[in-house]
Design an enzyme around this catalytic site. Sequence first.
Site, mmCIF file in Angstrom:
data_model
loop_
_atom_site.group_PDB
_atom_site.id
_atom_site.type_symbol
_atom_site.label_atom_id
_atom_site.label_comp_id
_atom_site.label_asym_id
_atom_site.label_seq_id
_atom_site.Cartn_x
_atom_site.Cartn_y
_atom_site.Cartn_z
ATOM 1 N N LYS A 203 0.689 -1.239 -0.023
ATOM 2 C CA LYS A 203 -0.015 -0.023 0.068
ATOM 3 C C LYS A 203 0.780 1.223 -0.001
ATOM 4 O O LYS A 203 0.681 2.257 -0.656
ATOM 5 C CB LYS A 203 -0.929 -0.056 1.007
ATOM 6 C CG LYS A 203 -1.844 1.184 1.312
ATOM 7 C CD LYS A 203 -2.898 1.256 2.602
ATOM 8 C CE LYS A 203 -3.510 2.476 2.560
ATOM 9 N NZ LYS A 203 -4.407 2.609 3.853
ATOM 10 N N GLU A 209 10.433 -4.776 4.489
ATOM 11 C CA GLU A 209 10.810 -6.180 4.183
ATOM 12 C C GLU A 209 10.301 -6.514 2.476
ATOM 13 O O GLU A 209 10.870 -7.003 1.668
ATOM 14 C CB GLU A 209 9.572 -7.030 4.787
ATOM 15 C CG GLU A 209 9.713 -7.211 6.256
ATOM 16 C CD GLU A 209 8.877 -6.136 7.025
ATOM 17 O OE1 GLU A 209 8.709 -5.011 6.590
ATOM 18 O OE2 GLU A 209 8.694 -6.303 8.222
ATOM 19 N N GLY A 263 -5.009 -1.704 4.795
ATOM 20 C CA GLY A 263 -4.234 -2.801 4.152
ATOM 21 C C GLY A 263 -4.871 -3.905 4.535
ATOM 22 O O GLY A 263 -4.853 -4.977 3.772
ATOM 23 N N ARG A 264 -5.573 -4.230 5.785
ATOM 24 C CA ARG A 264 -5.863 -5.879 6.406
ATOM 25 C C ARG A 264 -7.076 -5.664 5.673
ATOM 26 O O ARG A 264 -8.066 -6.833 5.890
ATOM 27 C CB ARG A 264 -5.883 -5.755 7.757
ATOM 28 C CG ARG A 264 -6.650 -4.659 8.504
ATOM 29 C CD ARG A 264 -6.055 -4.802 10.051
ATOM 30 N NE ARG A 264 -6.424 -3.618 10.706
ATOM 31 C CZ ARG A 264 -5.796 -2.533 10.648
ATOM 32 N NH1 ARG A 264 -4.794 -2.357 10.293
ATOM 33 N NH2 ARG A 264 -6.492 -1.467 11.571
ATOM 34 N N GLU A 349 -4.676 -6.326 14.934
ATOM 35 C CA GLU A 349 -4.349 -4.993 14.375
ATOM 36 C C GLU A 349 -5.302 -4.021 14.448
ATOM 37 O O GLU A 349 -5.039 -2.805 14.701
ATOM 38 C CB GLU A 349 -3.544 -5.081 12.954
ATOM 39 C CG GLU A 349 -2.913 -3.968 12.776
ATOM 40 C CD GLU A 349 -1.714 -4.237 11.507
ATOM 41 O OE1 GLU A 349 -2.534 -3.929 10.231
ATOM 42 O OE2 GLU A 349 -0.669 -4.427 11.413
ATOM 43 N N HIS A 380 -4.789 -32.458 18.014
ATOM 44 C CA HIS A 380 -3.659 -33.042 18.442
ATOM 45 C C HIS A 380 -2.628 -32.032 18.945
ATOM 46 O O HIS A 380 -1.553 -32.619 18.933
ATOM 47 C CB HIS A 380 -3.145 -33.988 17.394
ATOM 48 C CG HIS A 380 -4.184 -34.886 16.855
ATOM 49 N ND1 HIS A 380 -4.379 -36.052 17.561
ATOM 50 C CD2 HIS A 380 -5.013 -34.840 16.031
ATOM 51 C CE1 HIS A 380 -5.579 -36.662 16.727
ATOM 52 N NE2 HIS A 380 -5.752 -35.904 16.012
ATOM 53 N N LYS A 508 9.283 -0.566 13.947
ATOM 54 C CA LYS A 508 9.622 -0.496 12.507
ATOM 55 C C LYS A 508 11.070 0.758 12.825
ATOM 56 O O LYS A 508 12.022 0.672 11.997
ATOM 57 C CB LYS A 508 8.846 0.278 11.874
ATOM 58 C CG LYS A 508 7.805 -0.621 11.111
ATOM 59 C CD LYS A 508 6.894 -0.380 10.133
ATOM 60 C CE LYS A 508 5.550 -0.838 9.900
ATOM 61 N NZ LYS A 508 4.864 -0.155 9.079
HETATM 62 O O1 F6P Z 1 2.213 -4.540 9.940
HETATM 63 C C1 F6P Z 1 1.959 -2.816 9.668
HETATM 64 C C2 F6P Z 1 1.248 -2.692 8.433
HETATM 65 O O2 F6P Z 1 1.230 -1.235 8.056
HETATM 66 C C3 F6P Z 1 -0.053 -3.411 7.969
HETATM 67 O O3 F6P Z 1 -1.140 -2.401 8.499
HETATM 68 C C4 F6P Z 1 0.201 -3.440 6.578
HETATM 69 O O4 F6P Z 1 -0.858 -4.448 6.092
HETATM 70 C C5 F6P Z 1 1.582 -3.839 6.312
HETATM 71 O O5 F6P Z 1 2.296 -3.422 7.146
HETATM 72 C C6 F6P Z 1 2.050 -3.706 4.927
HETATM 73 O O6 F6P Z 1 2.077 -2.433 4.536
HETATM 74 P P1 F6P Z 1 2.302 -2.158 3.236
HETATM 75 O O7 F6P Z 1 1.103 -2.730 2.489
HETATM 76 O O8 F6P Z 1 2.090 -0.552 3.058
HETATM 77 O O9 F6P Z 1 3.384 -2.661 2.697
#
Ligand code: F6P
Length: 539
Positions: A203, A209, A263-264, A349, A380, A508
């Site tokens: 987003k 990452e 995002g979620r 979240e 299990h 972060k």
């Molecule tokens: O974990 C924090 C967060 O901002 C989430 O809300 C989001 O889904 C995720 O990181 C990934 O963010 P992006 O889609 O901006 O890479």
Amino acid sequence: MSELDAAWAALNAAADRARVRRIASLFDAEPGRLARLTLEAAGLTLDLSKQPWSLPDLAELLDLARAAGVEAARARLLAGEIVNRSEQRPALHVALRAPAGAGLKAAGVEVSSEVDATRAAMKRFADGVRSDTIRGATGKPFRAIVHIGIGGSDLGPRLIWEALKPLEPRIDLRFVANVDPAELAQALAGLDPAETLVVVVSKTFTTLETLANAEIARAWLRAALGEAGADGHLAAVSAAPDRAQAFGVAPDRVFAFWDWVGGRYSLWSAVGLSCATALGFAAFERMLAGAHAMDVHFAEAPLERNAPVLLALAHVFNRNGLGRPMRAVVPYAQRLRLFAPFLQQLEMESNGKRVDAQGRPLTRGTAASVFGDAGTNGQHAFFQLLHQGTDIIPVDIVAVREGSEGDPAMQRKLLANAIAQAEALLVGRGEAEVRAELTAKGLDPAEIDMLAPQRTFPGDRPSSFLLLDRLDPERLGALIALYEHKTFVEGVLWGINSFDQWGVELGKTLATRVLGELEGGPAGGHDPSTEALIGKLKV
Ligand code: F6P
């Protein structure tokens, strides 16, 4: 006392009553209980009769929902008003699954046209890849997609793919989320870059990452196809399309979504591009239709027959009334094994907050910790604790009538386990019965005294049971939307903003600082434990 305070006091009084009776006793006391607490919504059947509430308790909880303003909040959410006040944004994910031409507005601005245009672009892309019209730089058709994203840009698409993927997919869809290089290495292993499409989903397009993985994946493409060739193997999905283009993705391969999509809550947007391509666009549209059917139910059903509202109230009754800070989610469907990780982000979240939407400290608990795994596997692993542990952990059981594939007799075994576990949680097994059995086996009294309590099941442990006729795209969409709206309703009951996530920021920031130190930058200013770890691991 305000109407809201009175409603919370009524919830606590209902919980006091619930503590001194058994759930099972309510079936005799309330002849209409099962019918009243079983709902149909968008192709799903929800049985809430094994929850600890009586019908009068439920009436009081519905008063709480009214006093907390659930109906008005729902109207604001669905009208695209700014419900995420800390970020000044609407949360209009319902627009992503509304039928074409819905004319919905986010903060007063019409957005459905853009949604429809993006959906059309996704379809062109998915159809093009699937029909081999869109090919790689060497002319080979695409046979693999590597979807790179994390959190909301990963968990939903991963869940969808696991749930719906064909047994022998034409397109091998792989996911990479972690900055642990092992995940990308495993995803790329065995793939031919000439047949591989890399879809970078973020987003913000700033997530450490995702950008780290995207750079390595792009280098992998470039090493095989050259810089110009690699470009044709990249696509991106972002609410910051300019950043995606700056990364080197061709403008016609950047699919937009918007800051009014959390995002979620974004799997319905172009974030679902990899799935729409690998499953076919028709399946993706069917999933949107299922979610839309749940949106209509949520918007229109009266509170007392509204599945997301009742599921939320059951949770709040357990969480706040009965002090149960955990919930287990157990889908009896291997294809839904990623449902619990998906819900962990959605619920924890969204609602893992300690202050209300005005920034005032909360006096009651918010989101429960969610965990789970597919049944029967979970039986299990953690079911011992569910049945006999010291804490009572409510369980959401999801079962699917018709299996997606395989032997129907095995499917019946699976369903039998789902039903039996819910029954065992409810009724348990009393000590007298256990003692009688051990006596009949001829054990001596001392042995019986030692064994009987250990073999007794207290029961009276609540569960919700959700039944899907099939795990098809429509029902999957409805299932996810059900939990999205449940999470929203809980947020309203607790008075919190379910659409921000400030709690992820500190880690972060510190990770960036620690990384600088691990790579030889100026160190110091940490606690002794952190200093020591940096000292051990720096290059
Ligand atoms: O974990 C924090 C967060 O901002 C989430 O809300 C989001 O889904 C995720 O990181 C990934 O963010 P992006 O889609 O901006 O890479």
